[in-house]
Design an enzyme around this catalytic site. Structure first.
Site, PDB file in Angstrom:
ATOM      1  N   ASN A  85      28.008  12.449  16.644  1.00 41.97           N
ATOM      2  CA  ASN A  85      27.682  13.753  15.799  1.00 41.97           C
ATOM      3  C   ASN A  85      27.392  13.469  14.183  1.00 41.97           C
ATOM      4  O   ASN A  85      26.973  14.422  13.707  1.00 41.97           O
ATOM      5  CB  ASN A  85      29.091  14.568  15.907  1.00 41.97           C
ATOM      6  CG  ASN A  85      30.271  14.130  15.437  1.00 41.97           C
ATOM      7  OD1 ASN A  85      30.636  13.246  15.955  1.00 41.97           O
ATOM      8  ND2 ASN A  85      30.657  14.544  14.345  1.00 41.97           N
ATOM      9  N   GLY A 102      31.010   9.253  19.385  1.00 37.83           N
ATOM     10  CA  GLY A 102      30.860   9.692  17.963  1.00 37.83           C
ATOM     11  C   GLY A 102      29.625   9.766  17.606  1.00 37.83           C
ATOM     12  O   GLY A 102      29.175   9.358  16.494  1.00 37.83           O
ATOM     13  N   SER A 117      32.240  -5.014  13.736  1.00 45.69           N
ATOM     14  CA  SER A 117      31.940  -5.296  12.368  1.00 45.69           C
ATOM     15  C   SER A 117      32.246  -6.653  12.057  1.00 45.69           C
ATOM     16  O   SER A 117      32.985  -7.462  12.595  1.00 45.69           O
ATOM     17  CB  SER A 117      33.082  -4.372  11.411  1.00 45.69           C
ATOM     18  OG  SER A 117      32.855  -4.764  10.174  1.00 45.69           O
ATOM     19  N   GLY A 166      26.752   9.981  11.044  1.00 48.47           N
ATOM     20  CA  GLY A 166      26.529   8.635  10.701  1.00 48.47           C
ATOM     21  C   GLY A 166      25.599   8.042  11.666  1.00 48.47           C
ATOM     22  O   GLY A 166      24.401   8.440  11.941  1.00 48.47           O
ATOM     23  N   ILE A 167      25.865   6.578  11.886  1.00 46.20           N
ATOM     24  CA  ILE A 167      25.160   5.876  12.656  1.00 46.20           C
ATOM     25  C   ILE A 167      24.965   6.329  13.941  1.00 46.20           C
ATOM     26  O   ILE A 167      23.884   6.322  14.573  1.00 46.20           O
ATOM     27  CB  ILE A 167      25.654   4.402  12.571  1.00 46.20           C
ATOM     28  CG1 ILE A 167      25.715   3.797  11.273  1.00 46.20           C
ATOM     29  CG2 ILE A 167      24.923   3.424  13.685  1.00 46.20           C
ATOM     30  CD1 ILE A 167      26.615   2.356  11.362  1.00 46.20           C
ATOM     31  N   GLY A 168      26.075   6.846  14.494  1.00 48.06           N
ATOM     32  CA  GLY A 168      26.100   7.321  15.867  1.00 48.06           C
ATOM     33  C   GLY A 168      24.988   8.470  16.032  1.00 48.06           C
ATOM     34  O   GLY A 168      24.228   8.768  17.065  1.00 48.06           O
ATOM     35  N   TYR A 175      41.969  -1.882  11.329  1.00 52.10           N
ATOM     36  CA  TYR A 175      40.650  -2.008  11.481  1.00 52.10           C
ATOM     37  C   TYR A 175      40.083  -3.107  11.726  1.00 52.10           C
ATOM     38  O   TYR A 175      39.357  -3.455  12.833  1.00 52.10           O
ATOM     39  CB  TYR A 175      39.706  -1.320  10.270  1.00 52.10           C
ATOM     40  CG  TYR A 175      38.279  -1.158  10.549  1.00 52.10           C
ATOM     41  CD1 TYR A 175      37.801  -0.217  11.231  1.00 52.10           C
ATOM     42  CD2 TYR A 175      37.474  -2.107   9.866  1.00 52.10           C
ATOM     43  CE1 TYR A 175      36.437   0.041  11.401  1.00 52.10           C
ATOM     44  CE2 TYR A 175      36.017  -1.984   9.945  1.00 52.10           C
ATOM     45  CZ  TYR A 175      35.460  -0.942  10.788  1.00 52.10           C
ATOM     46  OH  TYR A 175      34.329  -0.858  10.861  1.00 52.10           O
TER      47      TYR A 175
END
Length: 412
Positions: free
Chosen positions: A130, A128, A257, A132-134, A290
């Site tokens: 591509n 992941g 999280s 945000g944080i990644g 989640y």
């Protein structure tokens, strides 16, 4: 001082003035020596203090060491587009070889943690990566020389992320590969493609995740939040563990999280319950799904460290920080609206990537794992997240799921 000023580093703390005719220089690997132009000699000791020094750390961010046409070492500042024979590290020399670790917090950016680090000998895989944080994690690693591979479901978006990083620095080694965590078949195909490259794997960042998704089943017959956030990563590590072991010392970093504290996974017998992890539609609540997946992340990381640390592979898990504006919640309009209102008070993506980067490269964590970090600090997760029997139970369930679902069995 003229050379220091040219290098943009004339503000130093050094009080060691050199006598007339002397010049301070450094070797390629950062050791300082002194040249006496009057007597045409060099020495390691400072001509006044008698002390030996070395440069503290690697070159500052944006600098690169090269060789000119005469074979002399030069230093290129890619940020300000200039070149000098002066080693910018000489502005920050130290007398001792031991440098105390710097303390970081929630305001620290990922690039600050990587300041002066040369990662050109590292291969790093990020799921992941591509957005945000990644993306900020991948960008930070790539700008410091690492060979970074983005494992993403959407190759088009991943290719745009690669182009963005390479436009920032043309020498960045970054590439995208297809990996859909919602498909066990895709994960296995990705692992085979990666192994075919014959690369080592020094750092694996399990970053990809989804939040507040409508209920849906994957092609493997499992609830999508559970499979994307946990089971896909579990299988990925299983498939690549031999590469990690050959690359030791290696690290696995899992992004979880703080929401893991607001749920549980156990049935009345104290076993991890698949009915809770992959519920039917009428019993599904996106936020609870989640939270459970994030609890799985911590249990998985702890058990992974227990199993692989004897082979030189460590694993740590983290919460990237509170009040983070990402695209993770895009499928729920209410959460998107609330985060839009709170955006002026949220952390940046660079700050959000800091704890991931810290867990991946901090020298003080070498050989250490089974820990949970928040804002670059070690802290305790929930009681259940610390339970070794729950971690073992989840591992056994996950092994059974990836074996049976990969074989086409859609029910236990």
């Amino acid at each position: 001082m003229a050379a220091l000023k040219y290098a943009g580093m004339d503000d130093t703390d050094s009080d060691d003035e050199l006598p007339p005719g002397w010049e301070e220089r450094s070797t390629k690997d950062g050791w300082v020596y002194y040249a006496n132009h009057d007597e045409m000699k060099t020495q390691w000791e400072h001509p006044k203090t008698g002390k030996k020094k070395r440069c503290a750390g690697d070159l500052p961010y944006g600098w690169e060491q090269e060789t000119d046409e005469k074979g002399q070492i030069i230093y290129v500042d890619h940020i300000n587009k200039r070149t000098t024979y002066f080693d910018p590290r000489q502005a920050f020399t130290v007398e001792d070889v031991i440098v105390k670790p710097k303390r970081y917090d929630g305001n620290t950016a990922a690039l600050e943690i990587l300041q002066g680090r040369d990662l050109s000998d590292k291969v790093i895989l990020i799921t992941g990566g591509n957005a945000g944080i990644g993306f900020e994690t991948a960008r930070s690693f790539a700008l410091h020389g690492a060979h970074v591979i983005l494992a993403c479901r959407n190759l088009s978006r991943a290719s745009k992320a690669v182009s963005s990083i390479q436009q920032e620095w043309h020498k960045a080694r970054v590439e995208a590969m297809m990996c859909d965590l919602a498909s066990l078949r895709s994960v296995r195909e990705f692992a085979d493609s990666f192994k075919a490259k014959k690369l080592p794997l020094h750092i694996l960042v399990c970053n990809a995740g989804v939040c507040t998704q409508p209920w849906s089943l994957t092609e493997d017959g499992l609830e999508s939040t559970f499979q994307i956030c946990h089971l896909g990563h579990f299988l990925l590590v299983q498939c690549l563990q031999d590469v990690l072991r050959r690359s030791a010392p290696a690290r696995v970093v899992v992004v979880s999280s703080e929401s893991h504290r607001f749920t549980d996974l156990l049935d009345s017998c104290g076993k991890v319950d698949l009915a809770l992890l992959s519920p039917v539609k009428k019993e599904y609540w996106s936020m609870l799904a989640y939270n459970r997946a994030k609890l799985c992340n911590i249990l998985f990381s702890n058990e992974l460290h227990r199993r692989l640390s004897p082979h030189g592979v460590t694993s740590n898990v983290l919460h990237p920080g509170n009040m983070m504006y990402t695209s993770l919640h895009h499928s729920w309009w209410l959460m998107t609206f609330l985060f839009t209102l709170a955006r002026p008070f949220t952390k940046s993506m660079q700050q959000g990537a800091a704890t991931t980067v810290y867990c991946a490269i901090a020298p003080e964590l070498e050989g250490l794992g089974g820990m949970y970090f928040n804002n670059c600090f070690r802290c305790l997760p929930s009681i259940q997240a610390q339970d070794q029997s729950s971690a073992a139970s989840l591992w056994e369930l996950s092994e059974r799921l990836v074996t049976e679902r990969s074989a086409g069995i859609q029910a236990l």
